[in-house]
Structures are given as C-alpha cells and as structure tokens.
Design a protein around this motif. Structure first.
Motif, PDB file in Angstrom:
ATOM      1  N   TYR A  71      19.964  -3.282   1.158  1.00 11.63           N
ATOM      2  CA  TYR A  71      19.301  -4.235   2.029  1.00 11.63           C
ATOM      3  C   TYR A  71      19.402  -3.789   3.490  1.00 11.63           C
ATOM      4  O   TYR A  71      20.223  -2.939   3.842  1.00 11.63           O
ATOM      5  N   LEU A  72      18.580  -4.386   4.350  1.00 16.57           N
ATOM      6  CA  LEU A  72      18.302  -3.779   5.647  1.00 16.57           C
ATOM      7  C   LEU A  72      18.987  -4.412   6.849  1.00 16.57           C
ATOM      8  O   LEU A  72      18.898  -3.873   7.955  1.00 16.57           O
ATOM      9  N   LEU A  73      19.680  -5.547   6.696  1.00 19.32           N
ATOM     10  CA  LEU A  73      20.222  -6.212   7.881  1.00 19.32           C
ATOM     11  C   LEU A  73      21.299  -5.370   8.575  1.00 19.32           C
ATOM     12  O   LEU A  73      21.278  -5.207   9.800  1.00 19.32           O
ATOM     13  N   TRP A  74      22.248  -4.821   7.824  1.00 27.53           N
ATOM     14  CA  TRP A  74      23.295  -4.001   8.406  1.00 27.53           C
ATOM     15  C   TRP A  74      22.720  -2.758   9.091  1.00 27.53           C
ATOM     16  O   TRP A  74      23.044  -2.494  10.256  1.00 27.53           O
ATOM     17  N   PRO A  75      21.849  -1.987   8.441  1.00 27.16           N
ATOM     18  CA  PRO A  75      21.240  -0.851   9.143  1.00 27.16           C
ATOM     19  C   PRO A  75      20.428  -1.266  10.368  1.00 27.16           C
ATOM     20  O   PRO A  75      20.422  -0.553  11.376  1.00 27.16           O
ATOM     21  N   ALA A  76      19.759  -2.419  10.279  1.00 26.44           N
ATOM     22  CA  ALA A  76      18.956  -2.874  11.418  1.00 26.44           C
ATOM     23  C   ALA A  76      19.833  -3.193  12.624  1.00 26.44           C
ATOM     24  O   ALA A  76      19.477  -2.877  13.770  1.00 26.44           O
ATOM     25  N   LEU A  77      20.989  -3.815  12.387  1.00 27.37           N
ATOM     26  CA  LEU A  77      21.912  -4.119  13.490  1.00 27.37           C
ATOM     27  C   LEU A  77      22.438  -2.832  14.125  1.00 27.37           C
ATOM     28  O   LEU A  77      22.527  -2.730  15.361  1.00 27.37           O
ATOM     29  N   VAL A  78      22.781  -1.857  13.295  1.00 27.38           N
ATOM     30  CA  VAL A  78      23.269  -0.576  13.812  1.00 27.38           C
ATOM     31  C   VAL A  78      22.175   0.111  14.622  1.00 27.38           C
ATOM     32  O   VAL A  78      22.432   0.676  15.688  1.00 27.38           O
ATOM     33  N   ARG A  79      20.948   0.033  14.141  1.00 28.72           N
ATOM     34  CA  ARG A  79      19.827   0.666  14.841  1.00 28.72           C
ATOM     35  C   ARG A  79      19.605   0.010  16.210  1.00 28.72           C
ATOM     36  O   ARG A  79      19.341   0.692  17.205  1.00 28.72           O
ATOM     37  N   GLN A  80      19.730  -1.322  16.263  1.00 29.88           N
ATOM     38  CA  GLN A  80      19.493  -2.021  17.516  1.00 29.88           C
ATOM     39  C   GLN A  80      20.630  -1.817  18.518  1.00 29.88           C
ATOM     40  O   GLN A  80      20.399  -1.697  19.723  1.00 29.88           O
ATOM     41  N   ILE A  81      21.867  -1.752  18.028  1.00 26.43           N
ATOM     42  CA  ILE A  81      23.029  -1.674  18.926  1.00 26.43           C
ATOM     43  C   ILE A  81      23.344  -0.232  19.322  1.00 26.43           C
ATOM     44  O   ILE A  81      23.595   0.078  20.495  1.00 26.43           O
ATOM     45  N   ALA A  82      23.338   0.682  18.327  1.00 24.28           N
ATOM     46  CA  ALA A  82      23.768   2.064  18.584  1.00 24.28           C
ATOM     47  C   ALA A  82      22.617   3.029  18.817  1.00 24.28           C
ATOM     48  O   ALA A  82      22.832   4.130  19.346  1.00 24.28           O
ATOM     49  N   ALA A  83      21.395   2.642  18.417  1.00 24.34           N
ATOM     50  CA  ALA A  83      20.217   3.505  18.562  1.00 24.34           C
ATOM     51  C   ALA A  83      20.486   4.935  18.082  1.00 24.34           C
ATOM     52  O   ALA A  83      20.342   5.896  18.846  1.00 24.34           O
ATOM     53  N   PRO A  84      20.901   5.106  16.820  1.00 31.94           N
ATOM     54  CA  PRO A  84      21.235   6.456  16.334  1.00 31.94           C
ATOM     55  C   PRO A  84      19.996   7.346  16.262  1.00 31.94           C
ATOM     56  O   PRO A  84      18.904   6.890  15.907  1.00 31.94           O
ATOM     57  N   VAL A  85      20.201   8.605  16.567  1.00 35.36           N
ATOM     58  CA  VAL A  85      19.083   9.555  16.521  1.00 35.36           C
ATOM     59  C   VAL A  85      19.035  10.288  15.186  1.00 35.36           C
ATOM     60  O   VAL A  85      18.014  10.902  14.858  1.00 35.36           O
ATOM     61  N   ASP A  86      20.124  10.262  14.456  1.00 35.83           N
ATOM     62  CA  ASP A  86      20.141  10.908  13.144  1.00 35.83           C
ATOM     63  C   ASP A  86      21.165  10.214  12.256  1.00 35.83           C
ATOM     64  O   ASP A  86      21.864   9.282  12.683  1.00 35.83           O
ATOM     65  N   VAL A  87      21.253  10.650  11.001  1.00 35.68           N
ATOM     66  CA  VAL A  87      22.146  10.016  10.030  1.00 35.68           C
ATOM     67  C   VAL A  87      23.605  10.157  10.447  1.00 35.68           C
ATOM     68  O   VAL A  87      24.409   9.236  10.257  1.00 35.68           O
ATOM     69  N   ALA A  88      23.962  11.290  11.040  1.00 36.30           N
ATOM     70  CA  ALA A  88      25.358  11.520  11.435  1.00 36.30           C
ATOM     71  C   ALA A  88      25.822  10.498  12.466  1.00 36.30           C
ATOM     72  O   ALA A  88      26.915   9.925  12.354  1.00 36.30           O
ATOM     73  N   THR A  89      25.016  10.266  13.492  1.00 37.01           N
ATOM     74  CA  THR A  89      25.411   9.299  14.522  1.00 37.01           C
ATOM     75  C   THR A  89      25.382   7.876  13.975  1.00 37.01           C
ATOM     76  O   THR A  89      26.193   7.038  14.371  1.00 37.01           O
ATOM     77  N   ALA A  90      24.445   7.592  13.057  1.00 36.81           N
ATOM     78  CA  ALA A  90      24.409   6.274  12.421  1.00 36.81           C
ATOM     79  C   ALA A  90      25.668   6.042  11.599  1.00 36.81           C
ATOM     80  O   ALA A  90      26.261   4.956  11.619  1.00 36.81           O
ATOM     81  N   MET A  91      26.112   7.081  10.883  1.00 39.21           N
ATOM     82  CA  MET A  91      27.322   6.970  10.075  1.00 39.21           C
ATOM     83  C   MET A  91      28.540   6.705  10.955  1.00 39.21           C
ATOM     84  O   MET A  91      29.378   5.854  10.650  1.00 39.21           O
ATOM     85  N   SER A  92      28.649   7.420  12.046  1.00 42.01           N
ATOM     86  CA  SER A  92      29.773   7.211  12.962  1.00 42.01           C
ATOM     87  C   SER A  92      29.790   5.787  13.491  1.00 42.01           C
ATOM     88  O   SER A  92      30.846   5.151  13.565  1.00 42.01           O
ATOM     89  N   ALA A  93      28.625   5.278  13.870  1.00 42.57           N
ATOM     90  CA  ALA A  93      28.535   3.907  14.380  1.00 42.57           C
ATOM     91  C   ALA A  93      28.905   2.900  13.301  1.00 42.57           C
ATOM     92  O   ALA A  93      29.564   1.887  13.583  1.00 42.57           O
ATOM     93  N   MET A  94      28.519   3.163  12.057  1.00 46.13           N
ATOM     94  CA  MET A  94      28.814   2.226  10.968  1.00 46.13           C
ATOM     95  C   MET A  94      30.300   2.209  10.631  1.00 46.13           C
ATOM     96  O   MET A  94      30.871   1.143  10.376  1.00 46.13           O
ATOM     97  N   ILE A  95      30.922   3.377  10.621  1.00 46.54           N
ATOM     98  CA  ILE A  95      32.354   3.428  10.326  1.00 46.54           C
ATOM     99  C   ILE A  95      33.145   2.686  11.398  1.00 46.54           C
ATOM    100  O   ILE A  95      33.998   1.830  11.096  1.00 46.54           O
ATOM    101  N   LEU A  96      32.852   2.981  12.660  1.00 45.46           N
ATOM    102  CA  LEU A  96      33.547   2.309  13.754  1.00 45.46           C
ATOM    103  C   LEU A  96      33.231   0.814  13.762  1.00 45.46           C
ATOM    104  O   LEU A  96      34.128  -0.026  13.900  1.00 45.46           O
TER     105      LEU A  96
END
Length: 452
Positions: A71-96
């Motif tokens: 589902y998309l709510l968790w990824p959407a929040l990460v996208r809005q807050i951290a604005a990841p440019v790739d999967v690696a930066t998105a993963m780092s933001a999600m872990i933290l």
C-alpha cells in the motif's frame, strides 16, 4: 496527591526510558558484532547483495508509486518529507523514519496499555512484550509496522475513550464528536497503510456478537457502554475502513484497470485459499510463526470457555497448570504442550496444579469492552487468514500478529481479567525469552538471514 502524581509520572518515564534504552543497546551491540549490519542500518548506506526484504518494495514505491500488493501511504509520506531521488535514499529515509516513529511512540504505547488494561503491572508486561519482543525489529527496518502501530495506538486510545466517556458533563458531547472524527480518520489511514479491511469487518462482527452474548448471559457481565454508542463506533470503523481501501482501489482502477489489484497481486504471489492441516504441526517457516498461530487461538478458546461456563451458570472455574517448571519447556510447540496437559489432567493429576479462577461473570465483566474485544479479534484474524490463505508456509504470521499493539492489548486484558499470578509469572518468563529472541533477530538482520 501531588507527590503521588509526581511519583507515578517519574515511574512512567523511567519505564519508557528503560525499554527504549534496552532496545537501542541490544540493537547497537548486535549490529556492531556483525559489522555489515552496522553499515547497513546505522550508517544508512545500502549494502550491495544484502537483504532488505519488504522494505525494498516500499522504497521503490516512494520513487515510483504503482498499484500492487504493498500500500502507498508510507511511501507517499517518505516521498513528501524526504524527496528521495532513488531507491537507496528512500531506503535510508525509511529506516531512519521507522525507528524514530517507533521510539517516539513508546510513551503513547505505555499510556494506552495502562488505560485499556487497567492494571499497571500487566500493562508494563504488555509494553515489554510489544517493544522488546522478537517482532519489534520490524518497527525499525523501514517497514510500515512503526507507523501502523503508532496510528493503531491512537485509534485504540480514541476508541476506548469514546466508549468510556461519561455524558454527565456538557462538554462530553463535543469531545465525543471529536473522538468520532478521529476514529473515522484513523480507520481510513490504517487501511491506506496495509490490508486491514477484512480484518476490521471481522473484528466488528466478532465484537458485536460477543457483546450480545454477554448481555444475554447477564446484563452485568458487559460494561456499562451504551448500545447506540457501540453501533456508532462500528459504523465509523466499518465505513472508514471501506473508504480507506476505496481510495487505493480507485488508484489501482485508474492505473491498471483493476479495483481489486492488491488482492490480485497476492494471488499472483501464490497466496490462495487452501486448508493445509500440517501447518498446525510444522509451519515451514520460523518457530515464532507457529506461536503466532496458537496464541490467538488460545485467547479465542479462553473466551469461548468463559462464555460456556457463564451459560452453565458456574460460580467457579479451575485451571490446571504443570506442577514442575521444566514441563513448560514443551511450550516450544504449543500443540504438544496442550496435548500433554490434556493427558496429565486426565491420567496424572499429581503432575498438575489446580488453580481456582474467579466466576465467569466477574472475568467476563473485565473483558466486556468493545475496544478489548476488537483488539483481540483484529489481531487474531490475521493468523486465521495466514493459515487459510497461504502459499504452503506460515510466513510472516508472527509479524502480522505480534507486530502491532492489538495482540498485546488482548493478552494484557485477558491476564488482568483472569488474575492468575502463575500465568503472569509465565508471561514474564516468555518476555525474557522474547528479548533474547529479539537479539537473535538483529543478528539475522545483520547477516542477511530471514526475519519472518
């Protein structure tokens, strides 16, 4: 009175700080030992050829949202807050982010357990099981568990407060309306985080049915909760859950032309309705998945036993437990332990101890809360679904059952209602085992092994 409140407040924050400290210390020590695990988690750098399991899918969705089983709510929040440019930066933001959400929600968790369980010692037990059990690792590795649990704690606290709110004061009606809106909004949000629609509806049906049975047995066995308020709560949860999934379903309809796309994705992964009784003996996955299958079954059977005893108008009930502590080692496999206790209770009673329990009416009066029954059913149905809809394994059953606060509300409330000191001590022993198991989970994480 002020001194007493200060002492309680100091004790409360000491409990929170102690649990958080133990969690962080265990996490850091194990990851340092593995070396690669430290780099993978604390340095926030992706390690090539290393397992991140479901977190990778969420990180991918944060960069490129598509319809699927996740589902998309968790990824959407990460996208809005951290604005990841790739999967690696998105993963780092999600872990933290997941770790910070979990640690930040610990005071709310203990407060919620204390309010609903209504027994501080058993609320602390539930808190320790929740925050230091083997499935607590999922709160900190980029999964949805931390955010789902945070919203679930708010949901359960709001639900319980709305259920217990006294109308004797004029401002109570305004507070109740605010709570109704909160419950509806949280129901929507929870169903945008992960599959919860069928679970919510099952929990509503189970809770209403059980409350009806309680009231038919004796009006005094159910807590003084207005029937119209309970109906309102069920409507808010039911419609909120449906609305939450509908938002994701419409996204799937607009992108892939299938409103039920998430369910179809599960089928394509090999999950299908099937009765596989051998999973009751061998889960073909981690041992904790087997425990997550039997723990809710035991709670459901306990409720059924109490209801039957109440129907038979029994004034006292007896529970038999092993006389020798070493017999509890058979709990490694709950079905084996249950079979052993049946045999001993029939043919070797000298190996058991008979423990008297309060009358069913008194026990049921402690459990006759819509919030408690909902928590028991919502957590338990996850194990039922995993057993009936699987791919030949009980994968992730423990994560789905023990990876949220609902199960621990049920466990704490049942222990408080039964009021059997031997069971409470046994639960503390299991909490100690769970802490050791959590260390093993972090070791698995640091070495790229399966977590469940």
């Amino acid at each position: 009175m002020a001194d007493q409140r200060f002492a309680l407040s100091r004790a409360f924050w000491f409990k929170v700080a102690s649990v958080a400290g133990v969690y962080l210390l265990l996490q850091a020590l194990i990851l340092l030992v593995t070396g690669v695990g430290w780099q993978k988690f604390w340095v926030l750098q992706l390690v090539e050829n290393f397992q991140y399991w479901d977190a990778v899918h969420y990180a991918t969705l944060a960069v490129n949202p598509v319809c699927g089983a996740f589902y998309l709510l968790w990824p959407a929040l990460v996208r809005q807050i951290a604005a990841p440019v790739d999967v690696a930066t998105a993963m780092s933001a999600m872990i933290l982010g997941s770790e910070l959400i979990f640690l930040g929600s610990l005071p709310l968790a203990l407060f919620t357990f204390e309010r609903i369980v209504r027994n501080r010692s058993l609320a602390l037990l539930a808190f320790v099981l929740y925050a230091l059990g083997p499935n607590a690792i999922f709160y900190a590795i980029g999964y949805t568990e931390s955010l789902f649990s945070f919203l679930s704690l708010l949901f359960l606290l709001s639900l319980y407060t709305a259920e217990q709110l006294d109308f004797s004061e004029d401002q109570s009606k305004g507070r109740l309306l605010v709570l109704y809106g909160t419950i509806f909004g949280l129901s929507v949000g929870l169903n945008l985080l992960r599959p919860a629609l069928l679970q919510s509806w099952f929990a509503i049906a189970f809770s209403l049915t059980t409350l009806l049975l309680l009231r038919r047995l004796s009006p005094s066995t159910a807590r003084d909760t207005r029937a119209d308020r309970v109906i309102t709560l069920t409507l808010l949860i039911g419609t909120g859950s449906a609305f939450g999934y509908a938002l994701y379903g419409l996204f799937c309809w607009n992108t892939v032309g299938n409103f039920w796309g998430p369910f179809q994705a599960q089928v394509e992964w090999g999950r299908a309705l099937a009765f596989r009784p051998w999973l009751l003996l061998l889960p073909r996955s981690l041992l904790m998945d087997l425990h997550a299958l039997y723990a809710p079954a035991l709670i459901f059977l306990t409720l059924g036993w109490l209801l039957f005893a109440g129907y038979c108008q029994r004034q006292q009930m007896t529970l038999r437990l092993p006389r020798q502590p070493w017999l509890y080692l058979f709990l490694v496999h709950p079905l084996v332990f249950s079979g052993m206790m049946v045999v001993l209770s029939k043919f070797a009673k000298q190996w058991t101890t008979a423990i008297s329990i309060r009358s069913p009416e008194k026990v049921l009066s402690e459990l006759g809360s819509f919030t408690v029954l909902y928590a028991i059913a919502f957590s338990g149905v996850h194990s039922i679904i995993n057993f009936l809809v699987n791919s030949g394994y009980l994968y992730s059953t423990a994560r789905h059952y023990f990876g949220s606060p609902y199960a621990f509300i049920g466990i704490g409330a049942v222990l408080a209602a039964l009021a059997v000191p031997q069971l409470n001590r046994l639960a503390w022993v299991m909490a100690a085992v769970g802490l050791i198991w959590l260390g093993d989970q972090w070791l698995h994480y640091g070495t790229g092994q399966w977590l469940g």
